[in-house]
Design an enzyme around this catalytic site. Structure first.
Site: not given
Length: 326
Positions: A54, A130
């Protein structure tokens, strides 16, 4: 910052209050220097980790004393708000722990600590990855301090090496979000979104676990648990009206009529009987009845009496019941 300032309300509501607060006001954001370490007679550890999946990155600072305890910690994050919140909580979980214990902190621990209540995920499933970055940078820092490779601390089984997504995370996300396809797993976790070798066997790299197999296994477990719950509820008389068999529905409707409707009808010389119950394609449950005695042919049988019967059944059994007189 108000929850609706940046993102549509429905999406933003998928973030816990703890996450939204740490996005805007991280507690442990900052830098530690050798000067800070010298002042506390501690060793400075600086570890970097970047997530290729990401583009996010995090730098972790530890001050570790002679007893291996992390006496201070800070972070710098280069990424989205969820990465900032996860990193901030990761630092908080590290503080006060020995390095050997801090390395046991997982991405699931970070996400769980960010929840407002134990049963509601802290972030949308798509942002679960995340917290993986926070999990990996801890191992990197511990490796630097103890003179080991980060992989030496790996206790989680990593299914997707590209996105660094663990088996436990994938299983948890499938259950929490009732995922039914591999594409949904990729959407929520990024697993399988890059080299794709973790999706199914036959790719360029052989793996121990594949998403298709994990999905099938977890879906089977979920169905077995749902069936067990249904059986237990049925045994305790707690089965929902929708989950009952036709015979059970007839019995439940008849019982409700006996208790709340039939006495009223019989006072005026009337009665009724159940002819059939059918589940419809438009998610209604149709209860077919026949009026008897004075109710048969009564003017209110198609209006007031009918509405009263339907309302009682909705109140006591299910709000998608329709009563159909024949």
């Amino acid at each position: 910052m108000a929850k609706n300032d940046l993102i549509g309300g429905a999406l933003w509501d998928a973030y816990s209050n703890k996450v939204s607060e740490r996005m805007d006001n991280p507690t442990h954001l900052g830098v530690l220097t050798q000067k800070d370490a010298d002042a506390k007679n501690a060793k400075l550890i600086v570890a970097d980790y970047g997530a290729e999946s990401c583009g996010d990155a995090v730098r972790l600072y530890w001050l570790v004393d002679k007893d291996d305890k992390i006496i201070d910690a800070k972070f710098k994050s280069f990424g989205c708000g969820t990465a900032i919140a996860s990193s901030d909580m990761m630092v908080e979980l590290c503080l006060g722990k020995r390095v050997q214990d801090a390395v046991k902190i997982t991405n699931l621990d970070v996400e769980y600590a960010l929840r407002d209540d134990p049963n509601t995920p802290a972030v949308p499933g798509q942002k679960m990855h995340c917290s993986v970055m926070a999990y990996d940078v801890i191992k990197k820092a511990a490796g630097l301090y103890l003179g080991k490779n980060a992989e030496d601390f790996e206790e989680e089984i990593i299914v997707c090496e590209c996105a660094r997504v663990s088996l436990a995370t994938i299983r948890e996300v499938i259950k929490l979000n009732d995922l039914k396809t591999v594409e949904e797993i990729t959407q929520y976790t990024k697993a399988g979104g890059f080299c794709k070798s973790c999706i199914r066997s036959g790719g360029h790299e052989k793996r121990e676990y594949y998403l298709v197999d994990i999905l099938a296994e977890v879906r089977t477990q979920m169905e077995q648990e749902a069936l067990k719950t249904k059986v237990n509820r049925a045994a305790n008389g707690q089965l929902s009206f929708q989950d009952m068999t036709i015979a059970q529905k007839v019995k439940a409707v008849d019982k409700t009529i006996d208790e709340h409707i039939r006495p009223m009808l019989m006072m005026d010389g009337g009665d009724m009987e159940i002819l059939d119950i059918k589940d419809t394609s438009d998610d209604f449950i149709d209860v077919y009845i026949r009026y008897m005695g004075a109710c048969d042919g009564c003017a209110s049988a198609a209006t007031g009496t009918l509405y009263a019967i339907e309302e009682v059944l909705k109140q006591h059994l299910a709000d998608n019941i329709r009563v159909m007189p024949i």
